[in-house]
Design an enzyme around this catalytic site. Sequence first.
Site, PDB file in Angstrom:
ATOM      1  N   ASP A  30       0.784  -1.239   0.000  1.00  0.00           N
ATOM      2  CA  ASP A  30       0.000   0.000   0.000  1.00  0.00           C
ATOM      3  C   ASP A  30       0.815   1.287   0.000  1.00  0.00           C
ATOM      4  OD1 ASP A  30       1.106   0.054   2.491  1.00  0.00           O
ATOM      5  OD2 ASP A  30      -0.759  -0.227   3.592  1.00  0.00           O
TER       6      ASP A  30
ATOM      7  N   GLU B  38      -0.401  -9.081  -1.038  1.00  0.00           N
ATOM      8  CA  GLU B  38      -1.018  -8.480   0.167  1.00  0.00           C
ATOM      9  C   GLU B  38      -2.192  -7.580  -0.241  1.00  0.00           C
ATOM     10  OE1 GLU B  38       0.506  -5.382   2.969  1.00  0.00           O
ATOM     11  OE2 GLU B  38       1.182  -7.079   4.158  1.00  0.00           O
TER      12      GLU B  38
ATOM     13  N   GLU C  11      -2.274   5.196   2.778  1.00  0.00           N
ATOM     14  CA  GLU C  11      -2.173   3.779   2.407  1.00  0.00           C
ATOM     15  C   GLU C  11      -3.510   3.139   2.062  1.00  0.00           C
ATOM     16  OE1 GLU C  11      -0.738   5.116   5.107  1.00  0.00           O
ATOM     17  OE2 GLU C  11       1.408   4.940   4.734  1.00  0.00           O
TER      18      GLU C  11
ATOM     19  N   HIS D 240       5.319   5.697  13.011  1.00  0.00           N
ATOM     20  CA  HIS D 240       5.676   6.541  11.870  1.00  0.00           C
ATOM     21  C   HIS D 240       4.496   6.974  11.009  1.00  0.00           C
ATOM     22  CE1 HIS D 240       5.311   2.656   9.832  1.00  0.00           C
ATOM     23  NE2 HIS D 240       5.102   3.355   8.730  1.00  0.00           N
TER      24      HIS D 240
ATOM     25  N   ARG E 196       1.592   8.766   9.041  1.00  0.00           N
ATOM     26  CA  ARG E 196       1.319  10.167   8.722  1.00  0.00           C
ATOM     27  C   ARG E 196       0.134  10.726   9.508  1.00  0.00           C
ATOM     28  NH1 ARG E 196       4.449   9.261   4.291  1.00  0.00           N
ATOM     29  NH2 ARG E 196       5.080  11.049   3.022  1.00  0.00           N
TER      30      ARG E 196
ATOM     31  N   HIS F 159      11.976   5.990  13.350  1.00  0.00           N
ATOM     32  CA  HIS F 159      11.937   6.038  11.876  1.00  0.00           C
ATOM     33  C   HIS F 159      12.677   7.284  11.372  1.00  0.00           C
ATOM     34  CE1 HIS F 159      10.145   6.316   7.865  1.00  0.00           C
ATOM     35  NE2 HIS F 159       9.617   5.117   8.022  1.00  0.00           N
TER      36      HIS F 159
HETATM   37  C1  UD1 Z   1       6.571   5.141   3.745  1.00  0.00           C
HETATM   38  C2  UD1 Z   1       5.205   4.734   3.203  1.00  0.00           C
HETATM   39  C3  UD1 Z   1       4.385   4.058   4.292  1.00  0.00           C
HETATM   40  C4  UD1 Z   1       5.146   2.926   4.945  1.00  0.00           C
HETATM   41  C5  UD1 Z   1       6.510   3.425   5.411  1.00  0.00           C
HETATM   42  C6  UD1 Z   1       7.317   2.281   5.943  1.00  0.00           C
HETATM   43  C7  UD1 Z   1       4.094   6.160   1.525  1.00  0.00           C
HETATM   44  C8  UD1 Z   1       3.366   7.397   1.268  1.00  0.00           C
HETATM   45  N1  UD1 Z   1       4.473   5.942   2.793  1.00  0.00           N
HETATM   46  O1  UD1 Z   1       6.358   6.139   4.734  1.00  0.00           O
HETATM   47  O2  UD1 Z   1       3.201   3.539   3.732  1.00  0.00           O
HETATM   48  O3  UD1 Z   1       4.411   2.453   6.048  1.00  0.00           O
HETATM   49  O4  UD1 Z   1       7.206   4.007   4.309  1.00  0.00           O
HETATM   50  O5  UD1 Z   1       8.398   2.719   6.716  1.00  0.00           O
HETATM   51  O6  UD1 Z   1       4.361   5.402   0.616  1.00  0.00           O
HETATM   52  N2  UD1 Z   1      13.957   8.550   5.095  1.00  0.00           N
HETATM   53  C9  UD1 Z   1      15.339   8.451   5.076  1.00  0.00           C
HETATM   54  N3  UD1 Z   1      15.906   7.252   4.771  1.00  0.00           N
HETATM   55  C10 UD1 Z   1      15.177   6.142   4.505  1.00  0.00           C
HETATM   56  C11 UD1 Z   1      13.779   6.238   4.556  1.00  0.00           C
HETATM   57  C12 UD1 Z   1      13.190   7.458   4.834  1.00  0.00           C
HETATM   58  O7  UD1 Z   1      16.044   9.422   5.315  1.00  0.00           O
HETATM   59  O8  UD1 Z   1      15.750   5.087   4.239  1.00  0.00           O
HETATM   60  C13 UD1 Z   1      13.338   9.871   5.381  1.00  0.00           C
HETATM   61  C14 UD1 Z   1      13.533  10.858   4.222  1.00  0.00           C
HETATM   62  O9  UD1 Z   1      13.718  12.117   4.761  1.00  0.00           O
HETATM   63  C15 UD1 Z   1      12.184  10.776   3.486  1.00  0.00           C
HETATM   64  C16 UD1 Z   1      11.242  10.590   4.665  1.00  0.00           C
HETATM   65  O10 UD1 Z   1      11.929   9.710   5.556  1.00  0.00           O
HETATM   66  O11 UD1 Z   1      11.894  11.950   2.748  1.00  0.00           O
HETATM   67  C17 UD1 Z   1       9.880  10.082   4.358  1.00  0.00           C
HETATM   68  O12 UD1 Z   1       9.901   8.871   3.604  1.00  0.00           O
HETATM   69  P1  UD1 Z   1       8.515   8.414   2.859  1.00  0.00           P
HETATM   70  O13 UD1 Z   1       8.786   7.157   2.122  1.00  0.00           O
HETATM   71  O14 UD1 Z   1       7.964   9.561   2.099  1.00  0.00           O
HETATM   72  O15 UD1 Z   1       7.522   8.192   4.059  1.00  0.00           O
HETATM   73  P2  UD1 Z   1       7.506   7.133   5.209  1.00  0.00           P
HETATM   74  O16 UD1 Z   1       6.966   7.808   6.404  1.00  0.00           O
HETATM   75  O17 UD1 Z   1       8.811   6.448   5.279  1.00  0.00           O
HETATM   76  N1  UDP Z   2      11.630  -3.052  11.099  1.00  0.00           N
HETATM   77  C1  UDP Z   2      13.034  -3.102  11.074  1.00  0.00           C
HETATM   78  N2  UDP Z   2      13.731  -2.216  11.857  1.00  0.00           N
HETATM   79  C2  UDP Z   2      13.117  -1.297  12.652  1.00  0.00           C
HETATM   80  C3  UDP Z   2      11.704  -1.235  12.647  1.00  0.00           C
HETATM   81  C4  UDP Z   2      10.995  -2.124  11.855  1.00  0.00           C
HETATM   82  O1  UDP Z   2      13.612  -3.942  10.377  1.00  0.00           O
HETATM   83  O2  UDP Z   2      13.816  -0.531  13.333  1.00  0.00           O
HETATM   84  C5  UDP Z   2      10.871  -3.992  10.230  1.00  0.00           C
HETATM   85  C6  UDP Z   2       9.738  -4.729  10.917  1.00  0.00           C
HETATM   86  O3  UDP Z   2      10.198  -5.939  11.496  1.00  0.00           O
HETATM   87  C7  UDP Z   2       8.749  -4.952   9.784  1.00  0.00           C
HETATM   88  C8  UDP Z   2       8.946  -3.729   8.911  1.00  0.00           C
HETATM   89  O4  UDP Z   2      10.216  -3.188   9.250  1.00  0.00           O
HETATM   90  O5  UDP Z   2       9.082  -6.100   9.016  1.00  0.00           O
HETATM   91  C9  UDP Z   2       7.848  -2.737   9.160  1.00  0.00           C
HETATM   92  O6  UDP Z   2       8.164  -1.522   8.559  1.00  0.00           O
HETATM   93  P1  UDP Z   2       7.425  -0.166   8.927  1.00  0.00           P
HETATM   94  O7  UDP Z   2       6.885  -0.250  10.309  1.00  0.00           O
HETATM   95  O8  UDP Z   2       8.381   0.922   8.617  1.00  0.00           O
HETATM   96  O9  UDP Z   2       6.278  -0.080   7.839  1.00  0.00           O
HETATM   97  P2  UDP Z   2       4.765  -0.604   7.753  1.00  0.00           P
HETATM   98  O10 UDP Z   2       4.784  -2.079   7.973  1.00  0.00           O
HETATM   99  O11 UDP Z   2       3.977   0.150   8.776  1.00  0.00           O
HETATM  100  O12 UDP Z   2       4.351  -0.224   6.376  1.00  0.00           O
END
Ligand code: UD1
Ligand code: UDP
Length: 393
Positions: free
Chosen positions: A96, A118, A132, A215, A217, A248
């Site tokens: 999602d 999924e 999502e 994490h 939104r 996160h």
């Molecule tokens: C995204 C997904 C969310 C998912 C989550 C898992 C969307 C809109 N959101 O949210 O569904 O649950 O990932 O974690 O698709 N960043 C880093 N390094 C990384 C990852 C993120 O620096 O490896 C920071 C960056 O500043 C980036 C920000 O996080 O701009 C947001 O990342 P983004 O993918 O937009 O949103 P998430 O909250 O991670």
């Molecule tokens: N996870 C990880 N390290 C962390 C936190 C989560 O490897 O510090 C793993 C967790 O076991 C799961 C996945 O990341 O498999 C979940 O990711 P996240 O919570 O970012 O996203 P969501 O599942 O809510 O989309």
Amino acid sequence: MKKILLIFGTRPEAIKMAPVVMRLSEAGTFQSRVAVTAQHRQMLDQVLDLFNITPDYDLDIMSPAQDLFDITGQALAGLKGVLRQEQPDLVLVHGDTTTTLVAALAAFYLQIPVGHVEAGLRTRDKHRPYPEELNRRLTGVLADYHFAPTDWARDNLLAEGVPSERIWVTGNTVIDALQWMAQKVGSEPGFWSHYLKDRYGLSLDHQRLLLVTGHRRENFGEGFRQICLALRDLVLQHPEVHLVYPVHLNPQVQQPVYSMMTEAVGAMVKMGQATSIKLNGGGRLTLLPPLDYAPFVYLMSRSYLVLTDSGGIQEEAPALGKPVLVMREVTERPEGVWAGTVKLVGAEREQIFQGVSELLTNPNLYQSMAQAQNPYGDGCAAARIIQILKEAI
Ligand code: UD1
Ligand code: UDP
């Protein structure tokens, strides 16, 4: 030989698609390719390294303050070239995220069939989880093959008019990944305990570990304020607990969590760093950077309970026999609630505090949640998906 292109972009998609990537290459029946948008960078790379996945395409789109328009625009433009060059017979997407939706849309624009892993999870509230819920629903409209993790997810798709012969109940691939990792980590527990101590100064002896992640939104702003206040209350009022929170990397999460903790302790807590915060003299609230999957699974397995707003962790923790308190009002994964292993506590200070306190003080309640059956899978989901693909495409 038919060609399948898997497209993903974030940490959870990579964890949940890794078993499919591995099974596909073992099967040898298809040519398989991997394209990552890299909507996440570091958090994606650690999973790719762990599972030994070298993407054939890496769009490297992540920017530090990206918004939904940035991800959508850049991923769509980048995937156009990838799909035109590869011309796969099927695109597989997962879950999602915005990468999921955009990849399905890009494939549709080029009239390439889409398989959705999924599929079918729903809250029916378009703002929760945001974005999502709609990413998943719209992907469902674009998809041709729907791999539903549970019967309930299949029923949601049927209710929306998806033909039954296009839906398969497979279990969730997250359980495949988790079983693999839990076995690996379980065979060397001393290593991971030392790793956490050496790398982050984290020592867990003689305390009840409460593992926290957050994490979403829809929890930005007031939700995170409530969560942080609840964490502080818990540490102050339950001297037996140690809260560990890998934060996160999203700045919209890092900034409020570190600054509220700074406020709570009246001392500087450095953003992004491992910090054991001392409240009432005890260092029992530890903020960490996001952990690699192996130490994270180790921590889950060592925890007393898990407090989270994550999707994937809601599915994993029950499979490890850990009660989960979910900091959301609604969940698209109600099976855990029905099975008695998950409870919703919202992103609200008092409810979080009460929910955790009950589990700390009521052994019967704790046992009933810890012993409930994991409803999400048996570790064979990826194998089922490959078998279905062999017959269906
Ligand atoms: C995204 C997904 C969310 C998912 C989550 C898992 C969307 C809109 N959101 O949210 O569904 O649950 O990932 O974690 O698709 N960043 C880093 N390094 C990384 C990852 C993120 O620096 O490896 C920071 C960056 O500043 C980036 C920000 O996080 O701009 C947001 O990342 P983004 O993918 O937009 O949103 P998430 O909250 O991670
Ligand atoms: N996870 C990880 N390290 C962390 C936190 C989560 O490897 O510090 C793993 C967790 O076991 C799961 C996945 O990341 O498999 C979940 O990711 P996240 O919570 O970012 O996203 P969501 O599942 O809510 O989309």
